[in-house]
Every structure is written in C-alpha cells, then in structure tokens.
Design a protein around this motif. Structure first.
Motif, PDB file in Angstrom:
ATOM      1  N   GLY A 294      45.908  32.142  45.570  1.00 58.75           N
ATOM      2  CA  GLY A 294      46.625  33.301  45.059  1.00 58.75           C
ATOM      3  C   GLY A 294      45.740  34.510  44.791  1.00 58.75           C
ATOM      4  O   GLY A 294      44.511  34.437  44.784  1.00 58.75           O
ATOM      5  N   ALA A 295      46.395  35.665  44.548  1.00 55.97           N
ATOM      6  CA  ALA A 295      45.680  36.896  44.197  1.00 55.97           C
ATOM      7  C   ALA A 295      45.116  36.781  42.778  1.00 55.97           C
ATOM      8  O   ALA A 295      45.704  36.121  41.910  1.00 55.97           O
ATOM      9  CB  ALA A 295      46.627  38.082  44.296  1.00 55.97           C
ATOM     10  N   THR A 309      35.504  43.042  36.647  1.00 54.89           N
ATOM     11  CA  THR A 309      36.784  42.474  37.064  1.00 54.89           C
ATOM     12  C   THR A 309      36.636  41.885  38.465  1.00 54.89           C
ATOM     13  O   THR A 309      36.287  42.597  39.405  1.00 54.89           O
ATOM     14  CB  THR A 309      37.895  43.535  37.078  1.00 54.89           C
ATOM     15  OG1 THR A 309      38.035  44.081  35.763  1.00 54.89           O
ATOM     16  CG2 THR A 309      39.221  42.927  37.507  1.00 54.89           C
ATOM     17  N   PHE A 310      36.863  40.597  38.564  1.00 56.75           N
ATOM     18  CA  PHE A 310      36.811  39.916  39.859  1.00 56.75           C
ATOM     19  C   PHE A 310      38.183  40.012  40.507  1.00 56.75           C
ATOM     20  O   PHE A 310      39.186  39.627  39.920  1.00 56.75           O
ATOM     21  CB  PHE A 310      36.419  38.451  39.666  1.00 56.75           C
ATOM     22  CG  PHE A 310      36.519  37.640  40.927  1.00 56.75           C
ATOM     23  CD1 PHE A 310      35.547  37.739  41.903  1.00 56.75           C
ATOM     24  CD2 PHE A 310      37.601  36.790  41.134  1.00 56.75           C
ATOM     25  CE1 PHE A 310      35.631  36.998  43.076  1.00 56.75           C
ATOM     26  CE2 PHE A 310      37.700  36.046  42.300  1.00 56.75           C
ATOM     27  CZ  PHE A 310      36.711  36.150  43.278  1.00 56.75           C
ATOM     28  N   ARG A 311      38.208  40.553  41.720  1.00 56.25           N
ATOM     29  CA  ARG A 311      39.478  40.712  42.436  1.00 56.25           C
ATOM     30  C   ARG A 311      39.429  39.948  43.758  1.00 56.25           C
ATOM     31  O   ARG A 311      38.425  39.926  44.437  1.00 56.25           O
ATOM     32  CB  ARG A 311      39.776  42.185  42.701  1.00 56.25           C
ATOM     33  CG  ARG A 311      39.909  43.009  41.426  1.00 56.25           C
ATOM     34  CD  ARG A 311      40.272  44.457  41.718  1.00 56.25           C
ATOM     35  NE  ARG A 311      40.263  45.261  40.514  1.00 56.25           N
ATOM     36  CZ  ARG A 311      41.278  45.344  39.659  1.00 56.25           C
ATOM     37  NH1 ARG A 311      42.398  44.673  39.912  1.00 56.25           N
ATOM     38  NH2 ARG A 311      41.190  46.093  38.575  1.00 56.25           N
ATOM     39  N   GLU A 312      40.556  39.357  44.068  1.00 57.69           N
ATOM     40  CA  GLU A 312      40.661  38.580  45.298  1.00 57.69           C
ATOM     41  C   GLU A 312      42.119  38.598  45.743  1.00 57.69           C
ATOM     42  O   GLU A 312      43.031  38.367  44.953  1.00 57.69           O
ATOM     43  CB  GLU A 312      40.204  37.140  45.023  1.00 57.69           C
ATOM     44  CG  GLU A 312      39.971  36.299  46.235  1.00 57.69           C
ATOM     45  CD  GLU A 312      39.304  34.979  45.863  1.00 57.69           C
ATOM     46  OE1 GLU A 312      38.216  34.692  46.382  1.00 57.69           O
ATOM     47  OE2 GLU A 312      39.881  34.244  45.031  1.00 57.69           O
ATOM     48  N   ASN A 336      39.105  23.858  48.845  1.00 51.03           N
ATOM     49  CA  ASN A 336      38.501  25.171  49.007  1.00 51.03           C
ATOM     50  C   ASN A 336      39.564  26.186  49.393  1.00 51.03           C
ATOM     51  O   ASN A 336      40.519  25.863  50.091  1.00 51.03           O
ATOM     52  CB  ASN A 336      37.416  25.072  50.096  1.00 51.03           C
ATOM     53  CG  ASN A 336      36.568  26.298  50.216  1.00 51.03           C
ATOM     54  OD1 ASN A 336      37.006  27.333  50.710  1.00 51.03           O
ATOM     55  ND2 ASN A 336      35.328  26.194  49.766  1.00 51.03           N
ATOM     56  N   ARG A 337      39.367  27.413  48.968  1.00 44.18           N
ATOM     57  CA  ARG A 337      40.332  28.481  49.257  1.00 44.18           C
ATOM     58  C   ARG A 337      40.588  28.641  50.760  1.00 44.18           C
ATOM     59  O   ARG A 337      41.697  28.951  51.183  1.00 44.18           O
ATOM     60  CB  ARG A 337      39.793  29.792  48.661  1.00 44.18           C
ATOM     61  CG  ARG A 337      40.588  31.043  48.996  1.00 44.18           C
ATOM     62  CD  ARG A 337      39.936  32.225  48.274  1.00 44.18           C
ATOM     63  NE  ARG A 337      40.382  33.504  48.787  1.00 44.18           N
ATOM     64  CZ  ARG A 337      41.485  34.139  48.405  1.00 44.18           C
ATOM     65  NH1 ARG A 337      42.265  33.583  47.487  1.00 44.18           N
ATOM     66  NH2 ARG A 337      41.806  35.310  48.900  1.00 44.18           N
TER      67      ARG A 337
END
Length: 406
Positions: A294-295, A309-312, A336-337
């Motif tokens: 997920g985001a 801030t870690f964003r993915e 794993n992602r």
C-alpha cells in the motif's frame, strides 16, 4: 565459420538454452559460473545437471573468473554473458599502463576478448548501466564502449522490454552486440547512416522492430580513446538504442513496435493448476502484505535524529493476471513488497507464484531449476538473476544467419 560459444557468468544457462533452441548447431565450448559469496554453487550445479555432467570436466568452469588463465579457454566465435553492473573506472599504474578496478568483472571480459578475439559478442545487463554512475551519467558505459573500440569492435545496444515482444514478463534489460571490424557483418555499420542502423538495418532493430517515426532525434559524441580520460571526464546521455563505430557514438530514443493484444502472453497464460497450500497467504499474513503493497506517508527518524516523512506509492495488490508480470527480482522468494501476489483462478484465494511459474516467465522449461541440489528458495533467486530465454532464441536465429555469411 563454426557456431562456437563461450558463456561467461552463465547462471543456470539462459544464454546457452536460448541459442540451442534457435539452432542445434550452436556448440558451447567453455563456460564459467562462480558465486564468490556462496558455499553452495547451486547455479553451477543446475547448469551441469541440465547440460550434461559427463562434459563438466572439460567444458565447465566453477572458478573465480579472475583466476582463469585465458590459455585454457578454447577459441570461439561468439562470447556471451550477463555480467553485474559495477563501477568500471580505471587508473594508471606506476608504469603508466591502464588498470581496471580490482574485482570488476568487466575487465575479465575485456581480458578474454583481448586474448581470444572472438568475432562476435552478445552481453546483457541492467538498463541502468547506460546512466551510471549518478554523478557522471553515462561514464561506465562510455568506458565499455571505449575499451571495445580499442579492441577493434563496433558495438550496438538496445534496451528491450520482453513484454513488448510477446513474452510474459515486463523485464527491461540492455543487450550489447559487438562485432570485430574485420567481419563481413561489420560493414553494415559503415555503409548505412546512423538512423538506419538504429531503426531498421541494425542487429536489434531487424529482430525487435521499432515504430517508424520521422521525428526521432539522434545524438552523437566521441568517446575518449584513453580510458583514464574517459574515467575522469566522459559524460553523456545514452538513449535506449544506439551504436558505436571507430569511437563515434550515435544514440536515439525510439519506441518499440509492440505486438498486438492477441499475441501478448499474460500471467494467466503461465499459471499452474492445483497449487500446493504452501504458496497461499494465510489470514494472519494478509494485513502485512496489504501494508507492504500500500501507499505510505510515515514520520520516521534517521540515525542522526533527523525526522522525515517516508513516502511510497501503492503497487497492485493482487497483481493482475491479465497483464505480463512485473520484473522478477531475486527477492521473489521472500515476504517482500516486490513479490508477486495473484488471485488463484481455481480457488479465488491469494497466493505467491511457484518456482515453475517463475521459470515460465523467463521461458525456461518446467522444472529447469528443480535439481537434486538446489534449494527451494534459490530457485526463485536463480530466476531473478536470469534472462528471458525467448529473447536469446530470437537473437540466436539472427546470429546464425550472420555467421553463415562470414
């Protein structure tokens, strides 16, 4: 000219398998496969189990390539290999010679080419090679081109996404085809203009068509003859297609002429039936997988105390079976992602891909890695390192025509 092959960094044999699928006349006269960080040499053992244990003593090498004397390598007309993307920079020795960085496998390829002088070379690498390193873009590939030019090779390259040409995986890799200047085939690079080579008449464009477009722009530059100068100064934006002759580089961004929808191979086309329970996600795991896929926008603290801030962004969960697979990575075996998760068409439940399905995504025969010695998890790792065999099969057909005309 005989169709003899030397296969370096052979893995589980993707190059050889593809060539032999294209023609029974290809003969591998020597190979090398060595995993320096692993006690168990599973890839090598997989190779000899599939290609013949009786030949292992004479033809197969399980040794650090840097320790191999070139005199033990038989003469050959085609050198192939998928080598790691590394820092290819060079330095001068005290005697003012050129010295490659220790442990960098490109310089072993260079050493073998210098000694054996095969007429043709076909290599594979990750496509970021064209832009590395980040602080001097294109330097590493420029060093490769410069060193090949110094060895009297013309060079052509192309970034190919296997899925564009009907294969079941969106695997983008750069392929590099080098030809000694004294071959008949090398004449095409001197008799045609740059754009004709890139779009129509070159090795890759004749196999993997591109869209016709008069608006394609071609950039060019000259690579330094001196490798130290290339290390210190060379920088260039290489596009996905191009070639080099006599140190002159020509490159262009082109668009692949993709196969039609009816010819695309999708994940659902390679799936097994009656898959064992071990591949299914448990209810307890589901929340973890949803989080990984997920985001995210999370506050985190670095080791030095800095808050950030870690964003993915989100990625598909589950993966659509109506599309080719994303690129298989060596981490495919793990939680794993990047690991593929699909909805099984028989049960409607979520599961991982099986090792056999990963083999199919790379066009290997079922059970290729299911050998006596290889672990279950390393089967995934091997496919994450492998190439799409179907691409090599097509290139092998073209190479057979080229060699027959020599």
């Amino acid at each position: 000219m005989k169709k003899t092959v030397c296969e370096l960094f052979a893995g589980v044999g993707g190059f050889r398998l593809g060539l032999e699928k294209s023609s029974e006349e290809w003969k591998t006269v020597w190979m090398n496969q060595w995993e320096p960080t692993r006690k168990s040499q599973w890839a090598y053992e997989c190779y000899i189990e599939n290609f013949g244990k009786d030949k292992a003593i004479n033809l197969f090498s399980n040794t650090d390539i840097s320790e191999v004397d070139t005199s033990v390598i038989p003469d050959h007309n085609l050198l192939v290999g998928g080598f790691p993307c590394q820092d290819y920079s060079v330095a001068r020795t005290n005697a003012e010679g050129i010295r490659g960085k220790k442990g960098v496998l490109w310089w072993d390829i260079h050493r073998i080419l210098k000694a054996k002088k095969p007429p043709f070379v076909l290599l594979e690498n990750v496509n970021r090679l064209l832009r590395s390193p980040s602080d001097q873009r294109g330097r590493d590939f420029g060093i490769m081109l410069s060193s090949l030019n110094n060895l009297d090779y013309t060079v052509e390259w192309r970034v190919i996404n296997a899925a564009d040409y009907g294969f079941p995986q969106k695997r983008r890799r750069v392929f590099i085809f080098a030809t000694r200047k004294n071959t008949n085939y090398a004449k095409i690079y001197f008799e045609n203009n740059g754009m004709e080579i890139i779009t129509k008449d070159g090795f890759f464009s004749s196999i993997f068509p591109i869209v016709e477009n008069e608006k394609y722009e071609m950039n060019s530059t000259k690579v330094p003859e001196n490798l130290v100068d290339a290390t210190k100064k060379f920088e260039f934006d290489f596009e996905i297609a191009g070639f080099q002759k006599d140190g002159e580089i020509y490159t262009s961004a082109v668009d692949p002429k993709e196969v039609g929808e009816a010819k695309k191979t999708k994940i659902k086309d390679i799936l097994e039936s009656n898959v064992p329970k071990r591949y299914y996600l448990s209810d307890k795991e589901l929340e973890d997988w949803e989080y990984m896929k997920g985001a995210k926008a999370e506050k985190r603290v670095a080791k030095n105390g800095h808050e950030y801030t870690f964003r993915e962004g989100a990625i598909p969960f589950p993966d659509s079976v109506d599309e080719p697979a994303r690129t298989i990575l060596t981490s495919e075996r793990s939680k794993n992602r990047s690991t593929h998760i699909i909805e099984d068409e028989d049960t409607g439940k979520l599961r991982k891909l099986t090792p056999k399905e990963c083999e199919r995504l790379n066009c290997f025969p079922d059970g290729w890695t299911n050998t006596e010695t290889m672990s279950h998890s390393f089967r995934y790792f091997a496919m994450g390192n492998a190439l799409v065999v179907g691409l090599i099969e097509l290139m092998g057909e073209k190479l057979e025509q080229i060699i027959e005309n020599e």
